[in-house]
Design an enzyme around this catalytic site. Structure first.
Site, mmCIF file in Angstrom:
data_model
loop_
_atom_site.group_PDB
_atom_site.id
_atom_site.type_symbol
_atom_site.label_atom_id
_atom_site.label_comp_id
_atom_site.label_asym_id
_atom_site.label_seq_id
_atom_site.Cartn_x
_atom_site.Cartn_y
_atom_site.Cartn_z
ATOM 1 N N LYS A 45 8.154 -12.786 -6.436
ATOM 2 C CA LYS A 45 7.265 -13.383 -5.468
ATOM 3 C C LYS A 45 6.081 -12.472 -5.141
ATOM 4 O O LYS A 45 5.124 -12.891 -4.510
ATOM 5 C CB LYS A 45 8.025 -13.648 -4.164
ATOM 6 N N GLY A 46 6.162 -11.222 -5.565
ATOM 7 C CA GLY A 46 5.194 -10.219 -5.132
ATOM 8 C C GLY A 46 3.743 -10.513 -5.472
ATOM 9 O O GLY A 46 2.841 -10.138 -4.736
ATOM 10 N N ASP A 105 5.605 0.271 -10.989
ATOM 11 C CA ASP A 105 6.279 1.465 -10.486
ATOM 12 C C ASP A 105 6.919 2.190 -11.665
ATOM 13 O O ASP A 105 6.268 2.987 -12.333
ATOM 14 C CB ASP A 105 7.302 1.023 -9.418
ATOM 15 N N VAL A 155 5.442 0.696 -0.548
ATOM 16 C CA VAL A 155 4.437 -0.026 0.236
ATOM 17 C C VAL A 155 4.818 -1.501 0.418
ATOM 18 O O VAL A 155 5.603 -2.047 -0.362
ATOM 19 C CB VAL A 155 3.036 0.061 -0.421
ATOM 20 N N ARG A 167 5.437 -9.791 3.515
ATOM 21 C CA ARG A 167 4.578 -10.291 2.431
ATOM 22 C C ARG A 167 3.264 -10.820 2.985
ATOM 23 O O ARG A 167 2.254 -10.842 2.309
ATOM 24 C CB ARG A 167 5.286 -11.440 1.680
HETATM 25 P P1 5GP Z 1 9.186 -1.437 -11.620
HETATM 26 O O1 5GP Z 1 10.109 -2.206 -12.522
HETATM 27 O O2 5GP Z 1 7.802 -1.196 -12.190
HETATM 28 O O3 5GP Z 1 9.811 -0.144 -11.138
HETATM 29 O O4 5GP Z 1 9.022 -2.249 -10.279
HETATM 30 C C1 5GP Z 1 8.641 -3.549 -10.330
HETATM 31 C C2 5GP Z 1 8.906 -4.318 -9.087
HETATM 32 O O5 5GP Z 1 9.564 -3.563 -8.066
HETATM 33 C C3 5GP Z 1 7.585 -4.747 -8.489
HETATM 34 O O6 5GP Z 1 7.107 -5.909 -9.110
HETATM 35 C C4 5GP Z 1 7.965 -4.918 -7.041
HETATM 36 O O7 5GP Z 1 8.525 -6.195 -6.855
HETATM 37 C C5 5GP Z 1 9.019 -3.852 -6.824
HETATM 38 N N1 5GP Z 1 8.382 -2.625 -6.271
HETATM 39 C C6 5GP Z 1 8.091 -1.487 -6.913
HETATM 40 N N2 5GP Z 1 7.487 -0.603 -6.073
HETATM 41 C C7 5GP Z 1 7.395 -1.223 -4.878
HETATM 42 C C8 5GP Z 1 6.839 -0.853 -3.600
HETATM 43 O O8 5GP Z 1 6.305 0.232 -3.368
HETATM 44 N N3 5GP Z 1 6.943 -1.788 -2.614
HETATM 45 C C9 5GP Z 1 7.519 -3.007 -2.796
HETATM 46 N N4 5GP Z 1 7.552 -3.822 -1.749
HETATM 47 N N5 5GP Z 1 8.039 -3.399 -3.987
HETATM 48 C C10 5GP Z 1 7.967 -2.516 -5.010
#
Ligand code: 5GP
Length: 182
Positions: A45-46, A105, A155, A167
């Site tokens: 949903k982000g 991330d 964040v 959100r």
């Molecule tokens: P990744 O697989 O790149 O580690 O993370 C992907 C997903 O994790 C992002 O699409 C998001 O939904 C969540 N995420 C990663 N970092 C953050 C953050 O700092 N804040 C929030 N709210 N979600 C995060």
């Protein structure tokens, strides 16, 4: 009345900065995709707010679709094990795909999505991520379009949640320590 803004310690990216960046990305994407059949895929949903604003900044014929994925892990860390909760409605073969993400991330979620979507033979596949965390190992993913590089912190806002809340903040910010700890 409880105002969710009061739960935020620092504003990392302001509403004005987001608005300016979205128009700038919109201009670049309009130029890059002017002769192509573009399909923007929002990762729910982000990416909800970002894709809604971004596609309105691209005055081209384009299509929008969504995928919902859940990446197992804690509330603030992803694990790389991804499950598709909602798949695309349409076939993407031969189309120019732009994955619209909220934040990169570890890159584990996108890494999985890219592999999955590439196997469906799109004409091209690029990534547009609103935020990228600085100095992180992003699984070798190098998004062509990036809004902001931010420090390695958790964040919320503009689509990003903590436990499904926040959100609807118009900016991206850092929650107060006592909220994250509770
Ligand atoms: P990744 O697989 O790149 O580690 O993370 C992907 C997903 O994790 C992002 O699409 C998001 O939904 C969540 N995420 C990663 N970092 C953050 C953050 O700092 N804040 C929030 N709210 N979600 C995060």
């Amino acid at each position: 009345m409880r105002d969710i803004k009061d739960d935020v310690d620092n504003i990392i990216v302001s509403e004005e900065e987001i608005t300016k960046k979205v128009s700038e990305l919109g201009r670049i994407l309009t130029e890059d995709y002017k002769d192509k059949q573009l399909l923007c895929i929002g990762v729910l949903k982000g990416a909800l707010m970002f894709i809604a604003d971004l596609v309105r900044a691209i005055p081209l014929p384009l299509q929008v679709d969504f995928m919902a994925v859940s990446s197992y892990g804690s509330a603030t860390r992803s694990s790389g094990i991804v499950r598709i909760l909602k798949d695309l409605d349409e076939d993407i073969s031969g189309k120019h795909i732009l994955i619209v993400e909220d934040i990169l991330d570890t890159g584990l979620t996108l890494n999985y999505l890219i592999k999955n979507l590439k196997s469906r033979q799109p004409a091209s596949l690029e990534i547009c991520s609103l935020l990228v965390k600085k100095d992180k190992q992003t699984s070798g993913i190098d998004p062509k379009y990036v809004g902001f590089t931010i420090p390695d912190m958790f964040v919320v806002g503009y689509g990003l949640d903590y436990d499904e809340n926040y959100r609807n903040l118009k900016f991206v910010g850092e929650l107060k320590k006592e909220i994250l700890g509770s």
